[in-house]
Design a protein around this motif. Structure first.
Motif, mmCIF file in Angstrom:
data_model
loop_
_atom_site.group_PDB
_atom_site.id
_atom_site.type_symbol
_atom_site.label_atom_id
_atom_site.label_comp_id
_atom_site.label_asym_id
_atom_site.label_seq_id
_atom_site.Cartn_x
_atom_site.Cartn_y
_atom_site.Cartn_z
ATOM 1 N N GLU A 161 0.869 -1.037 -0.102
ATOM 2 C CA GLU A 161 -0.028 0.064 0.092
ATOM 3 C C GLU A 161 0.806 1.407 -0.079
ATOM 4 O O GLU A 161 0.471 2.327 -0.576
ATOM 5 N N GLU A 162 1.902 1.283 0.878
ATOM 6 C CA GLU A 162 2.831 2.668 1.059
ATOM 7 C C GLU A 162 3.593 2.976 -0.350
ATOM 8 O O GLU A 162 3.783 3.784 -0.750
ATOM 9 N N VAL A 163 3.863 1.689 -1.118
ATOM 10 C CA VAL A 163 4.611 1.729 -2.349
ATOM 11 C C VAL A 163 3.607 2.187 -3.489
ATOM 12 O O VAL A 163 4.100 3.357 -4.115
ATOM 13 N N LEU A 164 2.371 1.729 -3.382
ATOM 14 C CA LEU A 164 1.465 2.250 -4.413
ATOM 15 C C LEU A 164 1.192 3.730 -4.285
ATOM 16 O O LEU A 164 0.997 4.493 -5.216
ATOM 17 N N LYS A 165 0.807 4.129 -2.810
ATOM 18 C CA LYS A 165 0.658 5.575 -2.636
ATOM 19 C C LYS A 165 1.817 6.456 -3.159
ATOM 20 O O LYS A 165 1.750 7.669 -3.607
ATOM 21 N N ASP A 201 10.358 5.942 -9.248
ATOM 22 C CA ASP A 201 11.121 4.691 -9.118
ATOM 23 C C ASP A 201 12.175 4.785 -7.888
ATOM 24 O O ASP A 201 12.412 4.543 -6.989
ATOM 25 N N GLU A 202 12.988 6.234 -8.009
ATOM 26 C CA GLU A 202 14.088 6.586 -7.222
ATOM 27 C C GLU A 202 13.544 6.747 -5.734
ATOM 28 O O GLU A 202 13.982 6.542 -4.676
ATOM 29 N N MET A 203 12.355 7.476 -5.762
ATOM 30 C CA MET A 203 11.649 7.468 -4.463
ATOM 31 C C MET A 203 11.568 6.179 -3.739
ATOM 32 O O MET A 203 11.396 6.220 -2.414
ATOM 33 N N VAL A 204 11.039 5.352 -4.415
ATOM 34 C CA VAL A 204 10.664 4.064 -4.003
ATOM 35 C C VAL A 204 12.076 3.426 -3.405
ATOM 36 O O VAL A 204 11.947 2.684 -2.312
ATOM 37 N N VAL A 205 12.922 3.636 -4.126
ATOM 38 C CA VAL A 205 14.504 3.090 -3.718
ATOM 39 C C VAL A 205 14.707 3.731 -2.222
ATOM 40 O O VAL A 205 15.080 2.863 -1.225
ATOM 41 N N LYS A 206 14.601 4.871 -2.098
ATOM 42 C CA LYS A 206 14.597 5.435 -0.939
ATOM 43 C C LYS A 206 13.910 4.969 0.145
ATOM 44 O O LYS A 206 14.173 4.671 1.474
ATOM 45 N N HIS A 207 12.624 4.719 -0.157
ATOM 46 C CA HIS A 207 11.685 4.284 0.741
ATOM 47 C C HIS A 207 11.978 2.687 1.311
ATOM 48 O O HIS A 207 12.047 2.221 2.393
ATOM 49 N N PHE A 208 12.652 1.896 0.393
ATOM 50 C CA PHE A 208 12.855 0.568 0.576
ATOM 51 C C PHE A 208 14.247 0.582 1.540
ATOM 52 O O PHE A 208 14.466 -0.430 2.269
ATOM 53 N N LYS A 239 14.995 2.702 3.577
ATOM 54 C CA LYS A 239 14.489 3.209 5.006
ATOM 55 C C LYS A 239 13.730 1.782 5.741
ATOM 56 O O LYS A 239 14.133 1.571 6.935
ATOM 57 N N ASP A 240 13.012 1.241 4.913
ATOM 58 C CA ASP A 240 12.259 0.124 5.281
ATOM 59 C C ASP A 240 13.210 -0.950 5.859
ATOM 60 O O ASP A 240 12.981 -1.807 6.881
ATOM 61 N N SER A 241 14.150 -1.266 4.807
ATOM 62 C CA SER A 241 15.165 -2.377 5.231
ATOM 63 C C SER A 241 16.022 -2.268 6.389
ATOM 64 O O SER A 241 16.056 -3.316 7.186
ATOM 65 N N ILE A 242 16.359 -1.038 6.743
ATOM 66 C CA ILE A 242 16.928 -0.752 7.907
ATOM 67 C C ILE A 242 16.153 -0.879 9.042
ATOM 68 O O ILE A 242 16.479 -1.476 10.216
ATOM 69 N N LYS A 243 14.993 -0.551 9.191
ATOM 70 C CA LYS A 243 13.827 -0.734 10.004
ATOM 71 C C LYS A 243 13.727 -2.257 10.396
ATOM 72 O O LYS A 243 13.652 -2.472 11.518
ATOM 73 N N ARG A 244 13.314 -3.121 9.255
ATOM 74 C CA ARG A 244 13.391 -4.343 9.452
ATOM 75 C C ARG A 244 14.290 -5.100 10.228
ATOM 76 O O ARG A 244 14.324 -6.144 10.889
ATOM 77 N N VAL A 245 15.615 -4.866 9.756
ATOM 78 C CA VAL A 245 16.756 -5.670 10.184
ATOM 79 C C VAL A 245 17.040 -5.269 11.737
ATOM 80 O O VAL A 245 17.231 -5.958 12.644
ATOM 81 N N GLU A 246 16.776 -3.513 12.076
ATOM 82 C CA GLU A 246 16.888 -3.413 13.286
ATOM 83 C C GLU A 246 16.131 -3.916 14.366
ATOM 84 O O GLU A 246 16.093 -4.432 15.271
ATOM 85 N N TYR A 247 14.709 -4.015 13.896
ATOM 86 C CA TYR A 247 13.650 -4.911 14.677
ATOM 87 C C TYR A 247 14.116 -6.208 14.801
ATOM 88 O O TYR A 247 13.969 -6.670 15.969
ATOM 89 N N GLU A 248 14.642 -6.981 14.042
ATOM 90 C CA GLU A 248 15.176 -8.610 14.032
ATOM 91 C C GLU A 248 16.190 -8.379 15.081
ATOM 92 O O GLU A 248 16.214 -9.267 15.920
ATOM 93 N N LEU A 249 16.948 -7.650 15.035
ATOM 94 C CA LEU A 249 18.373 -7.449 15.874
ATOM 95 C C LEU A 249 18.038 -7.231 17.372
ATOM 96 O O LEU A 249 18.643 -7.523 18.202
ATOM 97 N N ASN A 250 16.955 -6.292 17.401
ATOM 98 C CA ASN A 250 16.474 -5.716 18.570
ATOM 99 C C ASN A 250 15.457 -6.507 19.538
ATOM 100 O O ASN A 250 15.045 -6.448 20.713
ATOM 101 N N THR A 255 14.842 -6.015 -2.939
ATOM 102 C CA THR A 255 13.896 -5.028 -3.475
ATOM 103 C C THR A 255 14.530 -3.765 -3.715
ATOM 104 O O THR A 255 14.110 -3.184 -4.827
ATOM 105 N N ILE A 256 15.527 -3.336 -3.015
ATOM 106 C CA ILE A 256 16.285 -1.952 -3.418
ATOM 107 C C ILE A 256 16.859 -2.177 -4.828
ATOM 108 O O ILE A 256 16.788 -1.560 -5.452
ATOM 109 N N GLU A 257 17.552 -3.433 -5.226
ATOM 110 C CA GLU A 257 18.181 -3.595 -6.454
ATOM 111 C C GLU A 257 17.323 -3.525 -7.499
ATOM 112 O O GLU A 257 17.388 -2.878 -8.463
#
Length: 472
Positions: A243-247, A261-268, A270-281, A314-316
């Motif tokens: 949903e957030e990518v569609l928007k 597309d470049e905006m979506v790269v930046k979104h992913f 940020k999203d990837s950093i959050k996901r990895v940090e969540y699993e680590l923490n 997804t970033i690549e």
């Protein structure tokens, strides 16, 4: 010189110019196969099924769909005669799609760009004639959109235009940029899923939030003729229907597709950093407050690595999308959806200004490639001699150096590197007064400098069976 004599000279001169123009166009059309006998061309056409033919009205926009998925969008009055005058009558478009190795053989093709070896993702030949058989051209004021289906996403694919040389061999000499503008489809057609997936039909854009899958409340028809109504956006949505990518796309429809597309790269990112940090923490505790078990430690490591890998993937992917530099809708290109059965989400587009050979390739690279000498000798006259690298869409034509002797690599200059130790197949095709001739030999590249082949009589039916084993 009398006026009468001068008039006669001028008429002869003008007729000669007309004949020269037409012969030049005809010559380029005859170069579909190269300088091989008509009888052999007829046999190869019989094996391949020949060219697909489409009768069109040039006064209207036309959509041509090849049997293997090639889409050709022809704007109205975009096809002209030798004098650049629009053709008002019926025109005949011929198309040949070469997506498999067996197609490369039957069309006398090779995958060479000057002195570099290519690996093909598909080659097509297309041309046009009027009802009288006169060769036609593409208008200088228009271009014809070619959409060539692809099996995968790669950012190193290029468009090549091919020319037959005097010896009949084809060289994909000219590199062209893929088309950057987008072609609009009716959005209800383009946004419906072809297969059952977790993604919602119609991009999840709906006002019926009770009975249908919904990720965005709105009217789908409001997005007609926007970038959402394109194959390119459909490919993006099907890869990540969040949903957030569609928007991000919905809120930036005035921008070029590559900018979003470049905006979506930046979104992913940020999203990837959050996901990895969540699993680590969020380390799960061990049983009864004690130390974690080996299975728990391994499971947690998997979750962390999975978050990293998914984020990287997804970033690549969206970096690749952004690298295409796709822009906005081109309203001059109109698609006739009544002719389309399936949508190829992976495509590469090209705006053609000339009829002829078009190829989607990437440069062939192999760490085992090294300078080798490879010569094929046959017991009878061969008209075509080809080297196929097994398991790859790479085919090289042998250059005849002396009677019944063909070279696949060059001593000085030109390509001379092949993957030493790899399996390859040499095939030879000949023709005598009454029969087709065929020879075939599987080799190990670099094992022998000279390979010998025996050509024997074969029927067109059996030759077709030989080619089919090469598959794709």
């Amino acid at each position: 010189m009398s006026r009468i004599l001068l008039s006669i000279v001028m008429i002869v001169f003008l007729i000669g110019c007309q004949e020269t123009k037409q012969s030049e166009i005809a010559e380029s059309n005859n170069l579909e196969y190269g300088n091989i006998p008509t009888k052999l061309i007829d046999s190869l056409n019989l094996i391949s099924g020949g060219n697909q033919k489409f009768i069109l009205d040039n006064t209207k926009s036309n959509t041509v769909i090849g049997t293997k998925g090639t889409v050709i969008l022809i704007p109205e009055k975009s096809i002209v005669d030798e004098f650049d005058k629009s053709v008002n009558g019926k025109i005949i478009i011929e198309l040949k799609e070469n997506f498999e190795v067996q197609d490369f053989i039957t069309s006398n093709l090779q995958t060479i760009h000057n002195d570099q070896i290519l690996e093909s993702e598909g080659m097509i030949f297309f041309s046009a004639k009027d009802e009288k058989g006169n060769i036609l051209k593409i208008s200088k004021k228009n271009s014809i959109r070619i959409e060539i289906p692809q099996k995968n996403y790669r950012n190193d694919k290029k468009i090549f235009l091919g020319e037959r040389k005097k010896d009949g061999l084809i060289n994909w000499e000219k590199i062209e940029e893929p088309a950057k503008s987008l072609v609009p489809y009716p959005i209800k057609y383009i946004s419906r899923n072809q297969f059952i997936t977790e993604c919602c039909n119609f991009y999840g854009i709906t006002k019926d939030t009770i009975n249908n899958c919904s990720i965005y409340y709105g009217e789908l028809s409001d997005f007609e003729n926007t970038l959402l109504a394109t194959k390119e956006f459909a490919a993006r949505y099907q890869s990540t229907c969040w949903e957030e990518v569609l928007k991000i796309y919905l809120q930036n429809l005035d921008k070029n597709l590559w900018e979003i597309d470049e905006m979506v790269v930046k979104h992913f990112i940020k999203d990837s950093i959050k996901r990895v940090e969540y699993e680590l923490n969020n380390v799960p505790p061990g049983p009864n407050g004690g130390p974690r078990t080996k299975d728990q430690i391994e499971a947690h490591e998997w979750l962390v690595n999975h978050a990293k890998e998914y984020g990287h993937k997804t970033i690549e992917l969206y970096k690749y999308f952004a690298s295409q530099k796709l822009t906005k809708i081109d309203q001059t290109k109109i698609i006739d959806t009544t002719k389309i059965k399936n949508i190829n989400s992976a495509i590469i587009s090209y705006d053609a200004i000339k009829f002829g050979w078009i190829n989607v390739d990437f440069f062939y690279e192999d760490s085992k490639a090294t300078p080798v000498k490879l010569v094929a000798k046959s017991n009878q006259k061969a008209l075509l001699m080809s080297l196929i690298i097994n398991g790859r869409k790479v085919i090289l034509s042998g250059t005849e150096q002396s009677p019944n002797e063909f070279w696949f690599t060059k001593n000085k200059g030109g390509y001379n590197k092949l993957p030493k130790g790899e399996k390859a197949t040499i095939i030879a095709i000949g023709l005598n007064e009454t029969e087709l001739l065929y020879g075939e030999k599987e080799i190990i590249i670099g094992e022998n400098e000279i390979e010998k082949l025996d050509l024997n009589a074969i029927s067109a039916k059996n030759m077709k069976l030989k080619f089919e084993k090469f598959g794709s």
